[in-house]
Design a protein around this motif. Structure first.
Motif, PDB file in Angstrom:
ATOM      1  N   LYS A 789      16.304 -11.470  20.744  1.00 60.69           N
ATOM      2  CA  LYS A 789      16.973 -12.006  21.484  1.00 60.69           C
ATOM      3  C   LYS A 789      18.183 -11.619  22.006  1.00 60.69           C
ATOM      4  N   GLU A 790      17.838 -10.106  22.389  1.00 63.18           N
ATOM      5  CA  GLU A 790      18.664  -9.022  23.148  1.00 63.18           C
ATOM      6  C   GLU A 790      18.721  -9.227  24.016  1.00 63.18           C
ATOM      7  N   SER A 791      17.561  -9.210  24.601  1.00 64.95           N
ATOM      8  CA  SER A 791      16.879  -8.876  26.261  1.00 64.95           C
ATOM      9  C   SER A 791      17.327  -6.894  26.024  1.00 64.95           C
ATOM     10  N   SER A 792      16.517  -6.813  24.979  1.00 60.38           N
ATOM     11  CA  SER A 792      16.150  -4.977  24.856  1.00 60.38           C
ATOM     12  C   SER A 792      15.275  -4.927  23.626  1.00 60.38           C
ATOM     13  N   MET A 793      14.898  -3.327  23.931  1.00 58.70           N
ATOM     14  CA  MET A 793      13.355  -3.407  23.297  1.00 58.70           C
ATOM     15  C   MET A 793      13.549  -3.102  21.308  1.00 58.70           C
ATOM     16  N   ARG A 794      14.835  -3.653  20.914  1.00 56.91           N
ATOM     17  CA  ARG A 794      15.060  -3.786  19.878  1.00 56.91           C
ATOM     18  C   ARG A 794      14.310  -4.394  18.811  1.00 56.91           C
ATOM     19  N   GLY A 795      13.443  -3.887  17.762  1.00 48.53           N
ATOM     20  CA  GLY A 795      12.986  -4.867  16.982  1.00 48.53           C
ATOM     21  C   GLY A 795      11.710  -5.298  17.455  1.00 48.53           C
ATOM     22  N   TYR A 796      11.043  -3.912  18.691  1.00 52.78           N
ATOM     23  CA  TYR A 796       9.956  -4.899  18.964  1.00 52.78           C
ATOM     24  C   TYR A 796       9.054  -4.630  18.038  1.00 52.78           C
ATOM     25  N   VAL A 797       9.131  -2.824  17.562  1.00 52.40           N
ATOM     26  CA  VAL A 797       8.054  -2.361  16.361  1.00 52.40           C
ATOM     27  C   VAL A 797       7.964  -2.976  15.501  1.00 52.40           C
ATOM     28  N   ASN A 798       8.652  -4.051  14.899  1.00 52.03           N
ATOM     29  CA  ASN A 798       9.357  -4.848  13.927  1.00 52.03           C
ATOM     30  C   ASN A 798       7.859  -5.876  14.235  1.00 52.03           C
ATOM     31  N   ASN A 799       8.355  -6.788  15.718  1.00 50.23           N
ATOM     32  CA  ASN A 799       7.505  -7.871  16.183  1.00 50.23           C
ATOM     33  C   ASN A 799       6.202  -7.310  16.080  1.00 50.23           C
ATOM     34  N   SER A 800       5.371  -6.072  16.420  1.00 46.41           N
ATOM     35  CA  SER A 800       4.460  -5.806  17.039  1.00 46.41           C
ATOM     36  C   SER A 800       3.408  -5.744  15.601  1.00 46.41           C
ATOM     37  N   LEU A 801       3.986  -5.734  14.281  1.00 47.49           N
ATOM     38  CA  LEU A 801       3.278  -5.085  13.199  1.00 47.49           C
ATOM     39  C   LEU A 801       2.724  -6.773  12.197  1.00 47.49           C
ATOM     40  N   SER A 802       1.917  -6.934  11.664  1.00 44.79           N
ATOM     41  CA  SER A 802       1.769  -8.322  10.740  1.00 44.79           C
ATOM     42  C   SER A 802       1.857  -7.644   9.573  1.00 44.79           C
ATOM     43  N   ILE A 803       1.432  -8.649   8.230  1.00 43.60           N
ATOM     44  CA  ILE A 803       2.293  -8.651   7.494  1.00 43.60           C
ATOM     45  C   ILE A 803       0.567  -8.773   6.102  1.00 43.60           C
ATOM     46  N   TYR A 804       0.265  -7.768   5.525  1.00 43.28           N
ATOM     47  CA  TYR A 804      -0.498  -8.535   4.203  1.00 43.28           C
ATOM     48  C   TYR A 804      -0.467  -8.136   3.230  1.00 43.28           C
ATOM     49  N   ASN A 805      -0.982  -9.039   2.361  1.00 43.03           N
ATOM     50  CA  ASN A 805      -0.248  -9.337   0.979  1.00 43.03           C
ATOM     51  C   ASN A 805      -2.130  -8.060  -0.109  1.00 43.03           C
ATOM     52  N   ILE A 806      -0.579  -6.682  -0.526  1.00 47.31           N
ATOM     53  CA  ILE A 806      -1.504  -5.602  -0.768  1.00 47.31           C
ATOM     54  C   ILE A 806      -2.119  -6.333  -2.011  1.00 47.31           C
ATOM     55  N   SER A 807      -2.839  -7.402  -2.870  1.00 49.98           N
ATOM     56  CA  SER A 807      -3.216  -7.833  -3.770  1.00 49.98           C
ATOM     57  C   SER A 807      -4.335  -8.881  -3.373  1.00 49.98           C
ATOM     58  N   GLN A 808      -4.878  -8.651  -1.821  1.00 49.20           N
ATOM     59  CA  GLN A 808      -5.291  -9.947  -1.275  1.00 49.20           C
ATOM     60  C   GLN A 808      -6.766  -8.545  -1.280  1.00 49.20           C
ATOM     61  N   ILE A 809      -6.158  -6.966  -0.743  1.00 50.19           N
ATOM     62  CA  ILE A 809      -6.846  -6.416  -0.068  1.00 50.19           C
ATOM     63  C   ILE A 809      -8.391  -5.989  -0.930  1.00 50.19           C
ATOM     64  N   PRO A 810      -9.305  -6.283  -0.489  1.00 53.88           N
ATOM     65  CA  PRO A 810     -10.862  -6.302  -1.696  1.00 53.88           C
ATOM     66  C   PRO A 810     -10.727  -4.383  -2.114  1.00 53.88           C
ATOM     67  N   GLU A 811     -11.727  -4.009  -3.260  1.00 53.21           N
ATOM     68  CA  GLU A 811     -11.307  -3.107  -3.585  1.00 53.21           C
ATOM     69  C   GLU A 811     -11.926  -2.151  -3.493  1.00 53.21           C
ATOM     70  N   ARG A 812     -13.313  -2.776  -2.383  1.00 57.48           N
ATOM     71  CA  ARG A 812     -13.897  -1.773  -1.185  1.00 57.48           C
ATOM     72  C   ARG A 812     -12.452  -0.989  -0.003  1.00 57.48           C
ATOM     73  N   ASN A 813     -11.833  -1.630   0.459  1.00 55.77           N
ATOM     74  CA  ASN A 813     -11.023  -0.521   1.351  1.00 55.77           C
ATOM     75  C   ASN A 813      -9.613  -0.570   0.511  1.00 55.77           C
ATOM     76  N   MET A 814      -9.143  -0.287  -0.727  1.00 57.09           N
ATOM     77  CA  MET A 814      -8.171  -0.207  -1.566  1.00 57.09           C
ATOM     78  C   MET A 814      -8.513   1.268  -1.363  1.00 57.09           C
ATOM     79  N   PRO A 815      -7.438   2.156  -1.471  1.00 55.58           N
ATOM     80  CA  PRO A 815      -7.356   4.007  -1.849  1.00 55.58           C
ATOM     81  C   PRO A 815      -8.222   4.407  -2.826  1.00 55.58           C
ATOM     82  N   GLU A 816      -8.470   5.503  -3.232  1.00 57.94           N
ATOM     83  CA  GLU A 816      -9.010   5.599  -4.625  1.00 57.94           C
ATOM     84  C   GLU A 816      -7.620   6.303  -5.357  1.00 57.94           C
ATOM     85  N   ASP A 817      -6.860   6.478  -4.792  1.00 57.22           N
ATOM     86  CA  ASP A 817      -5.793   7.217  -5.643  1.00 57.22           C
ATOM     87  C   ASP A 817      -4.256   6.603  -4.959  1.00 57.22           C
TER      88      ASP A 817
END
Length: 937
Positions: A789-817
């Motif tokens: 919106k500003e014709s600049s690179m501000r906000g690009y990092v946030n724009n390039s990352l998608s969101i995932y719900n931690i509660s939906q991560i399977p047990e095999r993918n979750m960290p041990e600690d």
């Protein structure tokens, strides 16, 4: 009778009588004359040398000095040397040597043996070989060797403007042009008076004499008379079965008989070959000394190479290699400067890198929680932990990189096109324009002649020649192809093993570096799990590459020998293609993986992709938020730099270690105790494939700086420094560490030219794909011009990352600690997918498809632009310069004219001779008739 004639007080008349020299078994008489300038001995008072004592001659003085390139008579030059030792299997080998040497004498060669008691180790016999004039003339006619018949009168090109600027880089003219230009024509033994034969002893240069003698040695049998055992033929088989230990020509000595007789060397000093010392008179300087002084020393790195002297001493094949290497290094200078400019731009634009600032910002990057990068062992992590790698990525992944990738696509075209012009000029100057056909027809490998017993009529030459049946050829090619596929599969298997290592140890590095209980947070800030994995995997991959390379060199030679190529050119071309195919897969496969596969097939939380399926627990690697380009840079730097360092160490240090281990002291051995053939015998042997490995090393480097140069603009600079050293190291090896190689001809760099063209075309495609899929340039441009919106690179990092719900991560993918207090219910991952709760959650957004379309459009546009420029440049630049074309046509015209005039003169002489002799046979001519005949003539 051999005479030394000269002026009184300046030259002494010496008569050497040796009846045995003038009568050679099965060979013509050898009549030679040589001049030795003996200056006045001022200590004698009368300006003349004292006469030798009775029973002592000048030849006795010559014999006392072993550092000579002549037979004991001081007249016949040593053209080749064979060495052997007696061992337990002595009778069988002695019989082979006896038959072989007898056949050499029947062929007209003259032999002289040095007993082992005269050698330094008291074990080695040396057989010296001399080719008399009749042998040289006969085989020069057979091999169609071009020799001068008239000094060229074609004027050279005009002086280049501002030539004074290049004066510091130039060498003296007598070094750059050691001999005048001549018109040449294939030698014809029946027309010896057509050629410029001032002295038969020096008419054929040592390189040509060595080539002729080796041609005889390679085809001379060693079976008894009456037996026809085709397998028992040639010096190569005698070397392989240990009958002889070495076969080599000698390095040259100081010029013995310069024009004008002005050498101030004494007889003894003139026969020495101290290539590291300057002669008393510049006219007596040896070619080897000039090469050592002006070419082989590293302090001459900024000087041009004496290519004409290299060609004269080592032959055209080695000369064309150094010409290509020097031209390649010169062109690298422009690529290195441009790469340095692009890297400097990345450094200067450091503060304008908004994306890296956002990643490093504690309020932005420090507040973004990233999803685990591996199962069980990897924790949730903060985005600002990749702060350093994001800054490093910016150095190589910026707007200047796109320009540099396009520039390199054009540069490689200019390099290849200008080299064709340079090569065409060398072909003309070195008299190689019509050499290809001669080489194809005459240079049949002795191994082909021996192993192919079937013979058929050649339709072109109308002579019976050996050939390989179609059934045998198909069987051999099938076996060869199977071996190539097997070894390439082995390379791929090793690369898959390295990838599995990367996936397996990533979790280990993540658990070690990110574990706060281990108290290595200081290191963890600088070394991320991705970087640690990439560096260690690259080092392991490099070790595997070097091990496999050791085997591939032998396998490629074995496979090529199995195919039995007909000519030397065919043999080298086949070996070149196989070896480069092995090396291409071996060196570049890991870079291709990082560039085009890593991070491309990852999936997303809950639906991750695994290398060997979910049962393997080896989850595919992800790239940093800044992209995989920095890992490709790491891989390229380690493999390329490691290869160059290992190559230079192997080429420079190993010969010194070998000399030290063998006890060779080179310059510290007194010449009168250490014979010339012994000095050369302890040098390393330069194999027939020695030049092949030099080309291979440079072509592999060429691939690194073209195929993946978009990821590392400093690669041409590293290659430039390496090549400056490489030229002088190779020159030092050829001059001081190697036996004198066999002089052979070549009009171009052979199959390497086609390989370079293929790499150049492939480099445009690979760099376009690297900029599109490995670099983060296209996503940033799409965001800047379509989503910001500003014709600049501000906000690009946030724009390039998608969101995932931690509660939906399977047990095999979750960290041990849970190693830190996770105050959020979502984590981020690198992709463009809809967030949880959206009706199309976790599917690709429209921005993903926009970016994909932009990447494909960039690839198409960049490839077409570069290819259009490449083909336009190639069309604009002719392969052969116009002045060279004109000179070739002019020279051919003059050759035909001179040859026609010669034939006419010969015909006139024949007619005159027949007109004189026929009447004379019937009756005696009167004086009046003599006068009338003279007037008619």
């Amino acid at each position: 009778m051999r005479r030394i004639t000269g002026k009184a007080k300046d030259e002494t008349l010496i008569e050497l009588q040796n009846a045995s020299d003038s009568q050679v078994t099965d060979g013509p008489a050898v009549l030679t004359a040589f001049k030795i300038n003996l200056h006045s001995d001022e200590s004698s008072g009368n300006g003349l040398k004292e006469a030798p004592l009775p029973g002592h001659t000048e030849t006795d003085k010559l014999h006392s000095n072993k550092d000579t390139v002549f037979f004991r008579d001081g007249v016949r030059r040593i053209d080749f040397v064979l060495s052997y030792v007696e061992d337990k299997d002595g009778e069988k080998k002695q019989e082979r040597r006896r038959e072989f040497e007898a056949n050499l004498e029947k062929a007209g060669l003259e032999l002289e043996t040095e007993d082992k008691s005269d050698s330094k180790d008291q074990k080695t016999y040396f057989l010296k070989i001399h080719a008399p004039w009749d042998v040289l003339a006969t085989f020069a006619d057979v091999l169609k060797i071009k020799v001068p018949f008239k000094e060229s009168d074609i004027p050279h090109g005009q002086d280049v403007p501002l030539e004074w600027l290049s004066h510091p880089f130039r060498l003296p003219d007598h070094i750059m042009h050691p001999q005048p230009d001549y018109f040449t024509y294939p030698f014809d033994k029946t027309k010896t008076d057509f050629f410029l034969i001032n002295d038969k002893d020096t008419f054929f240069p040592p390189s040509t004499r060595n080539r002729i003698v080796f041609y005889i040695l390679a085809r001379c049998p060693y079976y008894k008379e009456g037996r026809k055992d085709k397998g028992k033929t040639g010096i190569k088989r005698l070397l392989s079965n240990g009958t002889y230990t070495a076969a080599f020509p000698l390095h040259d000595s100081h010029k013995l008989f310069p024009l004008g007789g002005k050498c101030d060397e004494t007889v003894l000093k003139m026969f020495t070959c101290r290539y590291w010392k300057k002669a008393r008179n510049a006219e007596c300087e040896s070619e080897r000394y000039n090469l050592y002084k002006h070419w082989a020393r590293f302090l001459c790195f900024y000087k041009e190479q004496p290519l004409n002297l290299i060609r004269k001493y080592y032959g055209e094949k080695i000369g064309i290699y150094f010409a290509w290497l020097g031209f390649y290094t010169e062109m690298l200078f422009f690529a290195a400067v441009m790469g340095l400019i692009c890297f400097t731009y990345g450094v200067l634009s450091y503060d304008d890198n908004i994306s890296s600032k956002e990643i490093c910002n504690p309020e932005i990057g420090g507040s973004i929680v990233m999803c685990p990068l591996c199962d069980k062992k990897c924790p949730f992590w903060k985005l600002n932990s990749t702060c350093l790698s994001s800054w490093q990525s910016h150095l190589f992944d910026n707007e200047g990189t796109v320009f540099f990738a396009i520039f390199m696509g054009i540069w490689v075209t200019l390099f290849l096109e200008f080299w064709k012009r340079r090569q065409a000029r060398l072909e003309y100057e070195w008299d190689l324009v019509d050499f290809e056909e001669e080489q194809q027809q005459l240079q049949i490998r002795p191994e082909f002649e021996i192993r192919c017993t079937n013979r058929r009529l050649n339709r072109i030459t109308q002579e019976m020649e050996p050939y390989l049946p179609v059934t045998s050829k198909c069987a051999r090619f099938s076996l060869s192809a199977a071996a190539v596929i097997f070894w390439i599969s082995l390379i791929v298997a090793c690369i898959i093993g390295v990838i599995a290592y990367r996936l397996a140890v990533y979790a280990a590095f993540a658990s070690i570096i990110k574990d706060p209980m281990r108290k290595i947070q200081l290191v963890g800030r600088f070394i991320t799990p991705q970087l640690a994995t990439s560096v260690t995997a690259s080092c392991i991959n490099f070790v595997i590459i070097m091990i496999l390379n050791f085997f591939y060199e032998r396998v490629a030679v074995w496979i090529t020998d199995l195919e039995i190529p007909k000519t030397h050119l065919e043999y080298e071309n086949r070996l070149t293609m196989k070896m480069f195919l092995f090396q291409f897969v071996n060196y570049y496969s890991s870079c291709f993986y990082v560039a085009f596969f890593k991070g491309k097939f990852v999936g997303y939380p809950g639906e991750y992709s695994y290398m060997f399926g979910k049962w393997s627990n080896l989850r595919n690697e992800e790239c940093d938020p800044g992209g995989c380009l920095i890992e490709l840079t790491t891989q390229l730097v380690i493999v390329m730099t490691g290869k160059q360092l290992c190559g230079n160490i192997q080429e420079a240090l190993l010969p010194l270690i070998r000399n030290w281990w063998s006890g060779r002291r080179g310059r510290h051995n007194p010449e009168n105790h250490y014979s010339r053939w012994e000095q050369d015998h302890v040098l390393q042997n330069f194999s027939q494939l020695g030049l092949f490995y030099e080309y291979l090393e440079m072509v592999v480097q060429f691939g690194f700086i073209t195929l993946f140069v978009a990821s590392f603009p400093l690669a041409p600079l590293l290659a430039l420094f390496n090549n400056i050293l490489e030229i002088r190291v190779d020159a030092w090896k050829f001059t001081t560490q190697f036996k004198r190689p066999m002089a052979s001809k070549a009009r171009n760099i052979g199959a390497w030219q086609e390989i370079l063209n293929a790499v150049a075309i492939l480099s445009v495609v690979t760099n376009a794909f690297i900029m599109a899929f490995t670099s983060d340039m296209i996503p940033r441009m799409v965001y800047l011009y379509a989503y910001s919106k500003e014709s600049s690179m501000r906000g690009y990092v946030n724009n390039s990352l998608s969101i995932y719900n931690i509660s939906q991560i399977p047990e095999r993918n979750m960290p041990e600690d849970n190693w830190f207090d996770n105050a959020t219910s979502t984590c981020r991952y690198r992709d463009y997918r809809y967030p949880p709760g959206h009706q199309r959650e976790y599917t690709h957004t429209m921005q993903f498809w926009h970016i994909l379309a932009a990447k494909m459009a960039f690839i198409i546009i960049m490839e077409h632009v570069v290819f259009v420029v490449k083909f336009f440049v190639a069309w604009m630049i002719p392969d052969v310069p116009s002045d060279v074309k004109a000179r070739i046509k002019r020279e051919r015209y003059l050759i035909q004219e001179y040859l026609h005039n010669y034939e006419v003169e010969q015909l006139k002489l024949q007619l005159s001779a027949s007109f004189i002799t026929e009447p004379q046979s019937e009756m005696t001519l009167t004086p009046d008739k003599h006068e009338a005949l003279s007037e008619c003539l």
